[in-house]
Design a protein around this motif. Structure first.
Motif, mmCIF file in Angstrom:
data_model
loop_
_atom_site.group_PDB
_atom_site.id
_atom_site.type_symbol
_atom_site.label_atom_id
_atom_site.label_comp_id
_atom_site.label_asym_id
_atom_site.label_seq_id
_atom_site.Cartn_x
_atom_site.Cartn_y
_atom_site.Cartn_z
ATOM 1 N N MET A 121 -45.773 -31.043 93.473
ATOM 2 C CA MET A 121 -46.803 -30.077 93.476
ATOM 3 C C MET A 121 -47.885 -30.631 92.365
ATOM 4 S SD MET A 121 -46.600 -26.178 92.175
ATOM 5 C CE MET A 121 -45.717 -25.709 93.191
ATOM 6 N N ILE A 122 -49.182 -30.625 92.606
ATOM 7 C CA ILE A 122 -50.099 -31.077 92.014
ATOM 8 C C ILE A 122 -50.995 -29.868 91.361
ATOM 9 C CG2 ILE A 122 -52.260 -32.445 91.403
ATOM 10 C CD1 ILE A 122 -51.084 -34.305 93.631
ATOM 11 N N LYS A 123 -51.184 -29.755 89.984
ATOM 12 C CA LYS A 123 -52.002 -28.501 89.337
ATOM 13 C C LYS A 123 -53.180 -29.040 88.718
ATOM 14 C CE LYS A 123 -49.691 -24.521 88.317
ATOM 15 N NZ LYS A 123 -50.040 -23.631 89.635
ATOM 16 N N LEU A 124 -54.258 -28.388 89.141
ATOM 17 C CA LEU A 124 -55.496 -28.826 88.428
ATOM 18 C C LEU A 124 -56.264 -27.908 87.358
ATOM 19 C CD1 LEU A 124 -57.763 -31.236 88.527
ATOM 20 C CD2 LEU A 124 -58.736 -30.028 90.298
ATOM 21 N N GLY A 125 -56.481 -28.603 86.175
ATOM 22 C CA GLY A 125 -57.174 -27.622 85.194
ATOM 23 C C GLY A 125 -58.024 -28.302 84.294
ATOM 24 N N THR A 126 -58.614 -27.598 83.202
ATOM 25 C CA THR A 126 -59.263 -28.264 82.179
ATOM 26 C C THR A 126 -58.590 -28.021 80.855
ATOM 27 O OG1 THR A 126 -60.783 -26.305 81.850
ATOM 28 C CG2 THR A 126 -61.335 -28.015 83.348
ATOM 29 N N SER A 127 -59.102 -28.775 79.849
ATOM 30 C CA SER A 127 -58.408 -28.567 78.588
ATOM 31 C C SER A 127 -59.308 -27.662 77.869
ATOM 32 C CB SER A 127 -58.414 -29.901 77.938
ATOM 33 O OG SER A 127 -57.684 -30.967 78.590
ATOM 34 N N LEU A 145 -63.088 -41.564 89.860
ATOM 35 C CA LEU A 145 -61.956 -40.814 90.208
ATOM 36 C C LEU A 145 -60.929 -41.201 91.163
ATOM 37 C CD1 LEU A 145 -63.987 -37.447 89.882
ATOM 38 C CD2 LEU A 145 -62.407 -38.068 88.601
ATOM 39 N N LYS A 146 -61.800 -41.914 92.276
ATOM 40 C CA LYS A 146 -60.730 -42.381 93.505
ATOM 41 C C LYS A 146 -59.948 -43.309 92.872
ATOM 42 C CE LYS A 146 -64.161 -41.497 96.888
ATOM 43 N NZ LYS A 146 -65.291 -42.075 97.861
ATOM 44 N N GLU A 147 -59.932 -43.955 91.758
ATOM 45 C CA GLU A 147 -59.209 -44.848 91.131
ATOM 46 C C GLU A 147 -57.944 -44.185 90.842
ATOM 47 O OE1 GLU A 147 -61.256 -46.883 88.025
ATOM 48 O OE2 GLU A 147 -62.564 -47.772 89.187
ATOM 49 N N PHE A 148 -57.806 -43.048 90.399
ATOM 50 C CA PHE A 148 -56.498 -42.357 90.073
ATOM 51 C C PHE A 148 -55.759 -41.899 91.199
ATOM 52 C CE2 PHE A 148 -59.757 -41.365 86.863
ATOM 53 C CZ PHE A 148 -59.039 -41.761 85.559
ATOM 54 N N ILE A 149 -56.168 -42.048 92.306
ATOM 55 C CA ILE A 149 -55.470 -41.231 93.513
ATOM 56 C C ILE A 149 -54.224 -42.004 93.719
ATOM 57 C CG2 ILE A 149 -55.538 -40.862 95.830
ATOM 58 C CD1 ILE A 149 -58.732 -40.116 95.705
ATOM 59 N N PRO A 150 -54.108 -43.489 93.725
ATOM 60 C CA PRO A 150 -52.576 -43.786 94.155
ATOM 61 C C PRO A 150 -51.646 -43.582 92.656
ATOM 62 C CG PRO A 150 -54.545 -45.538 94.268
ATOM 63 C CD PRO A 150 -55.050 -44.343 93.619
ATOM 64 N N HIS A 151 -52.120 -43.483 91.681
ATOM 65 C CA HIS A 151 -51.482 -43.349 90.569
ATOM 66 C C HIS A 151 -50.791 -41.802 90.367
ATOM 67 C CE1 HIS A 151 -52.479 -47.028 88.673
ATOM 68 N NE2 HIS A 151 -53.537 -46.649 88.690
ATOM 69 N N ILE A 152 -51.587 -41.064 90.863
ATOM 70 C CA ILE A 152 -51.147 -39.677 90.756
ATOM 71 C C ILE A 152 -50.082 -39.385 91.935
ATOM 72 C CG2 ILE A 152 -52.176 -37.217 91.391
ATOM 73 C CD1 ILE A 152 -54.728 -38.069 89.891
ATOM 74 N N THR A 200 -47.079 -31.861 88.876
ATOM 75 C CA THR A 200 -47.891 -32.782 88.185
ATOM 76 C C THR A 200 -49.087 -32.171 87.558
ATOM 77 O OG1 THR A 200 -46.974 -34.776 89.228
ATOM 78 C CG2 THR A 200 -49.012 -35.085 88.108
ATOM 79 N N TYR A 201 -49.425 -32.329 86.460
ATOM 80 C CA TYR A 201 -50.776 -31.412 85.795
ATOM 81 C C TYR A 201 -51.469 -32.471 85.581
ATOM 82 C CZ TYR A 201 -47.513 -27.605 84.693
ATOM 83 O OH TYR A 201 -46.748 -26.448 84.921
ATOM 84 N N LEU A 202 -52.884 -32.295 85.895
ATOM 85 C CA LEU A 202 -54.080 -32.948 85.764
ATOM 86 C C LEU A 202 -55.029 -32.225 85.013
ATOM 87 C CD1 LEU A 202 -54.478 -34.566 89.276
ATOM 88 C CD2 LEU A 202 -53.107 -35.250 87.412
ATOM 89 N N PHE A 203 -55.273 -32.518 83.751
ATOM 90 C CA PHE A 203 -56.287 -31.810 82.853
ATOM 91 C C PHE A 203 -57.228 -32.740 82.524
ATOM 92 C CE2 PHE A 203 -52.356 -29.417 82.107
ATOM 93 C CZ PHE A 203 -52.854 -28.073 82.404
#
Length: 258
Positions: A1-7, A226-233, A243-246
């Protein structure tokens, strides 16, 4: 599960850019969730002050059932004990661990509402790898009881296999960062050391040192970046239950725009 937010979700320069000009401050968190579509937020104000439990109770009540909070630990736990510049104001280890207990009590409303994702322990650059500092991490863990923890190191000497072995052995999460590739900063290492994956996007503004915080985080990621992060995530999400993305590039609402 991926969750997305801001700091963080409440910034003066978001009014009129991210939030409607006439939106009442009490309604910003609800707007952040319902209109902007985020399902989690990282609370950073707790680094500077210990908040009262009723502050977190109010936040919990303003959000839907599945919304989660990640809360940065108070500096009296993670920073001041290791900062020799504080001299006579430097706390003892006992005082720092006592701050852990106060901090945990403040989080009770989030825990009771099942909305506390984890606590972020962000340590400063002068927190270096040593057995003594590893022991302190384990003492902190005891004081946080069952609360999941993620550790962010600012000293790049921690970016070593021994660190990740230590974190995995003790069920401590690792906080990966994307930030400018400068000599003194941590490299991007996308490790998962417990059930939580965690990536914090600081931006890549090279004016990082000796500059106001607002300028440091003034950066807009391109689609290509941003697309560069996709494989890592994706790889992190295979290993983690959550997995949290902030995004911390919050100047002028760029964390929302990107």
């Amino acid at each position: 599960m991926i969750k997305l937010g801001t700091s963080g979700f409440s910034y003066p320069d978001w009014r009129g850019t991210v939030y409607p000009q006439k939106l009442q401050p009490k309604d910003t968190l609800k707007y952040y969730e319902q209109e902007l579509g985020f399902d989690c937020v990282e609370i950073n104000s707790t680094y500077y002050n210990l908040l009262a439990p009723n502050v977190f109770k109010s936040m919990a009540e303003k959000t839907e059932k599945d919304f989660e909070f990640v809360v940065k630990a108070y500096r009296g736990i993670t920073h001041d004990l290791f900062d020799d510049r504080l001299k006579n104001r430097k706390p003892t280890k006992e005082q720092a661990l006592n701050n852990c207990d106060k901090f945990v009590r403040s989080l009770n409303p989030l825990r009771e509402a099942n909305k506390l994702g984890c606590v972020l322990l962000q340590f400063p650059v002068f927190f270096q790898p040593s057995e003594q500092n590893k022991d302190y991490l384990l003492e902190c863990k005891e004081h946080f009881y069952d609360i999941p923890l993620a550790v962010e190191f600012r000293n790049k000497a921690w970016a070593a296999p021994e660190t990740f072995k230590f974190l995995k052995k003790n069920n401590l999460g690792y906080y990966a960062v994307d930030e400018p590739k400068l000599e003194r900063l941590m490299p991007a290492v996308y490790e998962v050391t417990n059930d939580i994956g965690y990536v914090r996007f600081h931006g890549r503004n090279k004016n990082w040192f000796n500059t106001p915080v607002k300028e440091r985080y003034d950066y807009l990621y391109s689609d290509k970046e941003l697309k560069e992060f996709i494989p890592h995530i994706k790889e992190m999400d295979k290993k983690a239950k959550k997995t949290y993305l902030f995004f911390n590039n919050c100047t002028n609402g760029q964390s929302v725009i990107c």
